[in-house]
Enzyme design. Structure first.
Site, short mmCIF file in Angstrom:
data_model
loop_
_atom_site.label_atom_id
_atom_site.label_comp_id
_atom_site.label_asym_id
_atom_site.label_seq_id
_atom_site.Cartn_x
_atom_site.Cartn_y
_atom_site.Cartn_z
N LYS A 316 0.82 -1.22 0.00
CA LYS A 316 0.00 0.00 0.00
C LYS A 316 0.85 1.27 0.00
CE LYS A 316 -4.43 -1.81 1.35
NZ LYS A 316 -5.42 -2.08 2.39
N ARG A 351 -3.63 -10.23 4.54
CA ARG A 351 -4.12 -10.19 3.14
C ARG A 351 -2.98 -9.65 2.28
NH1 ARG A 351 -6.32 -6.53 -0.37
NH2 ARG A 351 -8.02 -7.28 -1.70
#
Ligand code: HH2
Length: 377
Positions: A316, A351
Site C-alpha cells: 500500500k 491479506r
C-alpha cells in the site's frame, strides 16, 4: 551476574491502560500498594488521559486482576476489561467458520491471497482480468500454501469509481465457479454489494470481505447470516471515492475500534455466528500516513473486541511513502515489515499479494512468538 535490561515486549507480562479516570487511578494505586500485591504500577500522562502500565509475573497479574473487583467498585469493570484483553491476546482457539470449512486461526497466521480480476487495481490491475490468467494465479497461490483466496471485481483504491453490479459479476463469477470446483481453498468475495456477494456465495465462495463493514448494503449482514459464510468487517471512513479527503479522527485507534464494535453488533443482530466474524482496521481506507502507522503500532488494542484480526497492508501507498518507492511491486520488503509487526500485535490473517514470501515471513514470526509464549506463559 550483571543484570540485563530488556525492552517491554509482547511476551512480557505487562499491560498498558490508557484513558483512566481519577477515581480509577487512585483505586489502582491503592490495590497495587497492598503488601502482597506483587505488581508494579507506573503511571503516565498521554494525550488520551492518564495511563498506566501494570507489570507482574503471569500468576501475580492474574491474582491482582481477580482482586481488583473486590478492592473497589470503580475497578470491577476495568479488571474485567484487562482480563478479557489478556485472554483475547493469547487466545489459541480462534476458529473461523466459513460455511462447511472451519479455519483454525489460533494455530498459526493464515494467509489470504489477493486476486484482483480488475483492469485498474493499484498494484495488480489488468494482470488477472483475463479469467485464464486469474485461474493460473489462483492455482499458483494454492501451490504456495495460501489459506484463503480473496477475489475482487472492483478496485477500491483511493478515488476509484464504483463498478456496475453486472460488470463486477461478469468479472468474478466465472473465476469463482471454476475455482470452487477445482480447489479446496476457501474463496472470499471482496465486495460491498450484497447482490454480488449473494451470487458469489451461490457460485461457491464462503467468505464475504466487505470493505464497508456491512454499511454500504443494508442486507449484507443477512446475506452472510443466511449462507453461513464468514464475514470480514473492515473499517472505512467515507467511500473509496472521497475517503482520502482530509480524514480526521479524535483518537484513530479508539474511533476505529468503536466503529468495528458497531459492525460486529450489526452482524450478530442479523444472526451471524460470532465465529464467522473477522475484523480489519482498513489500512489506507480514509486514513493519513500517520493514522496507518498508529493503527499498526496499536493494532493489539483491537484484540479487546474479541474477534480475530485481518490485516491488509500489502504494497500500500503508506509503505511507498515511508520508503520513497512509487512502484507498488517494489514494496515487498516494506510489506514484510508490516506483516511481521502486525502478527506480533495480534493479526491472525494477513491479506497479501506476495503469498510465497509473506507466508515465510508469517511462519518465521509465528515461530518467534510461540517461543516467547512457551517461556512466559
Ligand atoms: N484492501 C484492499 C481491498 N480490499 N479488504 C480488506 N479486508 N482489507 C484491506 O486492507 C483491503 C481489502 C485494497 O487493496 P487491493 O485489493 O490490492 O487493491 P484495489 O482495491 O485497487 O483492487
Amino acid at each position: 551476574m550483571e543484570p540485563v535490561v530488556g525492552i517491554l515486549r509482547r511476551g512480557a507480562p505487562a499491560v498498558s491502560i490508557t484513558g483512566l479516570s481519577k477515581e480509577e487511578v487512585g483505586a489502582l494505586q491503592g490495590a497495587a500498594a497492598l503488601p502482597d500485591a506483587r505488581v508494579s504500577l507506573v503511571l503516565r500522562d498521554s494525550p488520551a488521559g492518564t495511563g498506566a502500565v501494570v507489570a507482574a509475573s503471569p500468576d501475580d497479574l492474574r491474582r491482582f486482576l481477580s482482586r481488583l473487583t473486590s478492592f473497589h467498585p470503580a475497578l470491577a469493570a476495568l479488571g474485567r476489561k484487562i482480563q478479557s484483553f489478556l485472554d483475547n491476546s493469547f487466545r489459541s482457539d480462534y476458529k473461523l467458520k466459513c460455511r462447511g470449512v472451519v479455519l483454525d486461526l489460533g494455530s498459526r497466521t493464515h494467509i489470504m491471497g489477493i486476486l484482483n480480476v480488475t483492469p485498474d487495481s493499484f498494484s495488480d490491475g489488468g494482470s488477472f482480468l483475463d479469467p485464464k490468467q486469474a485461474l493460473e494465479r489462483a492455482r499458483e497461490m494454492a501451490d504456495q500454501g495460501v489459506d484463503i483466496i480473496d477475489i475482487g471485481g472492483e478496485s477500491t483504491r483511493p478515488g476509484a469509481d464504483s463498478v456496475p453490479e453486472d460488470e463486477e459479476l461478469r468479472r468474478v463469477l466465472p473465476v469463482i465457479e471454476r475455482l470452487a470446483g477445482e480447489l479446496s481453498v476457501p474463496l472470499s468475495i471482496d465486495t460491498y454489494k450484497s447482490a454480488v456477494a449473494r451470487k458469489a456465495l451461490q457460485a461457491g465462495a464462503s467468505i464475504v470481505n466487505d470493505i464497508s463493514g456491512l454499511r454500504f448494503s443494508p442486507d449484507m449482514a443477512r446475506v452472510a447470516a443466511a449462507s453461513g459464510a464468514a464475514v470480514v468487517i473492515m473499517h472505512i471512513r467515507g467511500t473509496p471515492r472521497d475517503m482520502q479527503k482530509d480524514p480526521v479522527y479524535g483518537d484513530v485507534v479508539r474511533d476505529v475500534a468503536a466503529a468495528l464494535a458497531e459492525g460486529i453488533e450489526l452482524a450478530l443482530q442479523a444472526g451471524v455466528d460470532p465465529e464467522q466474524v473477522l475484523i480489519d482496521p482498513g489500512i489506507g481506507f480514509g486514513k493519513t500516513f500517520e493514522h496507518n502507522l498508529t493503527l499498526l503500532d496499536r493494532l493489539d488494542e483491537l484484540q479487546a473486541l474479541g474477534r480475530p484480526i485481518l490485516l491488509g497492508t500489502s504494497r500500500k501507498r503508506f509503505i511507498g511513502d515511508a520508503l520513497g518507492i512509487s512502484d507498488p511491486a517494489l514494496r515487498r520488503e516494506g510489506t514484510a515489515a508490516t506483516v511481521a509487526l502486525g502478527i506480533e500485535r495480534g493479526a491472525r490473517v494477513i491479506r497479501v499479494h506476495d503469498v510465497a514470501e509473506m507466508a515465510r515471513v508469517a511462519r518465521m514470526t509465528d515461530a518467534i512468538l510461540k517461543q516467547a509464549r512457551n517461556e512466559n506463559y
